[in-house]
Write an enzyme that holds these catalytic residues in place. Structure first.
Site, PDB file in Angstrom:
ATOM      1  CE  LYS A   1      -0.607  -8.193   4.582  1.00 23.07           C
ATOM      2  NZ  LYS A   1      -0.252  -6.448   4.230  1.00 23.07           N
TER       3      LYS A   1
ATOM      4  CB  THR B   1      -1.060  -0.007   0.751  1.00 23.34           C
ATOM      5  OG1 THR B   1      -1.562  -1.323   1.426  1.00 23.34           O
ATOM      6  CG2 THR B   1      -1.971   1.581   1.030  1.00 23.34           C
TER       7      THR B   1
ATOM      8  CB  ILE C   1      -1.672  -5.503   7.865  1.00 31.38           C
ATOM      9  CG1 ILE C   1      -0.517  -6.182   9.707  1.00 31.38           C
ATOM     10  CG2 ILE C   1      -0.984  -5.012   7.379  1.00 31.38           C
ATOM     11  CD1 ILE C   1       0.261  -6.877   8.551  1.00 31.38           C
TER      12      ILE C   1
ATOM     13  CE1 TYR D   1       1.627  -9.680   2.774  1.00 33.87           C
ATOM     14  CE2 TYR D   1       3.092  -7.841   2.039  1.00 33.87           C
ATOM     15  CZ  TYR D   1       1.791  -7.905   1.994  1.00 33.87           C
ATOM     16  OH  TYR D   1       0.567  -7.485   0.974  1.00 33.87           O
TER      17      TYR D   1
END
Length: 296
Positions: free
Chosen positions: A166, A50, A208, A138
């Protein structure tokens, strides 16, 4: 050691604000950090997907993380995104994040070169052994073209400073398997806004979130209710955000979230090629979502 700071609840995947020419707007970045501190966000991920990590060079990457840590001034934990598809580059980024004071690092699976499961294990193992900082795996196969399998996560969870994952697969069966099989002190974060509340109710520790850029108080409340195992309040708090969760991914993240924040007056409309400003059709959908929520 396991983590010694409270990384649970709502963790925002923060945008990197830019001027219209694509240069970084550090003034707005400072205001966004304060906005999240005031809104109950529990931690900030700096320079993740992001945050447009793919279009910033390494010097910019470190400078944004450094500025975010400085602006936070120890008032909120900062998780530095330091993953790369080169193990040596990931080590250098992770070393730099440790030196400038990040609380933890988030490391995406190596993308494009599609390593084997053993390659993934050795990649993460070497980073963890080389840099003494808490590290979060992740997994986002929709972007990386590689899936970090449950069995590999289990192996990695035995490494002392790999503290969590994540999971952005959006597959709650994967989440269930991870939560059931990993040790109790291993942390699980949803990386999918649409399923995050259910993920936490299943035993996850937080999410998240992209949506938290826009509605940090609501996301923080929904996640906290889920952590308290109050399904009714968690779901009722999250329900008004359902359309927003979906429409923030109507085009590639972070295109929609950056336009939405521009529409809210939170930042300029800058984004770097090859990403482009949100299409007119998608703008109309997001504008309706923001209006329905009373944000604009």
């Amino acid at each position: 050691m396991r983590i010694n700071h409270p990384l649970t609840g709502s963790i925002v995947a923060l945008i990197t604000p830019m001027f219209d020419d694509g240069s970084i707007d550090f003034g707005v970045l400072k205001s966004l950090v304060a906005f999240h501190i005031d809104s109950g966000t529990k931690a900030i991920v700096s320079m993740g997907t992001t945050g447009e990590s793919a279009t910033l060079n390494q010097d910019e990457h470190i400078e944004v993380i450094r500025a975010t840590i400085e602006f936070a001034n120890s008032r909120i934990p900062i998780i530095a995104s330091t993953g790369a598809n080169s193990t040596s580059e990931a080590i250098e980024l992770t070393k730099a994040a440790k030196v400038i004071g990040a609380d933890a690092c988030l490391l995406v699976t190596p993308y494009y070169n599609r390593p084997t499961q053993e390659g993934l294990y050795q990649h993460y193992k070497l980073i963890a052994e080389t840099v003494d900082i808490d590290q979060i795996l992740y997994n986002v196969p929709s972007r990386t073209a590689v899936d970090l399998c449950v069995e590999t996560v289990l192996r990695l969870s035995n490494i002392d400073n790999i503290i969590g994952i994540k999971d952005a697969t959006g597959d709650l069966n994967v989440a269930k398997a991870l939560i059931e099989q990993c040790a109790d002190d291993f942390l699980f974060y949803s990386g999918d806004d649409a399923t995050a509340v259910e993920f936490i109710l299943m035993g996850g520790h937080g999410g998240i979130s992209v949506t938290a850029n826009i509605t940090p108080k609501q996301v923080a409340s929904a996640y906290q209710f889920a952590l308290e195992n109050d399904r009714e309040l968690a779901e009722s708090t999250n329900a008004p955000l359902a359309d927003l969760h979906q429409h923030l991914f109507i085009e590639s993240n972070p295109i929609p979230i950056k336009w939405a924040m521009f529409k809210m007056g939170k930042c300029n409309n800058g984004i770097r090629l090859p990403l482009m400003i949100l299409s007119q059709q998608a703008q109309a959908m997001l504008e309706q979502d923001l209006s329905n929520l009373g944000i604009i």
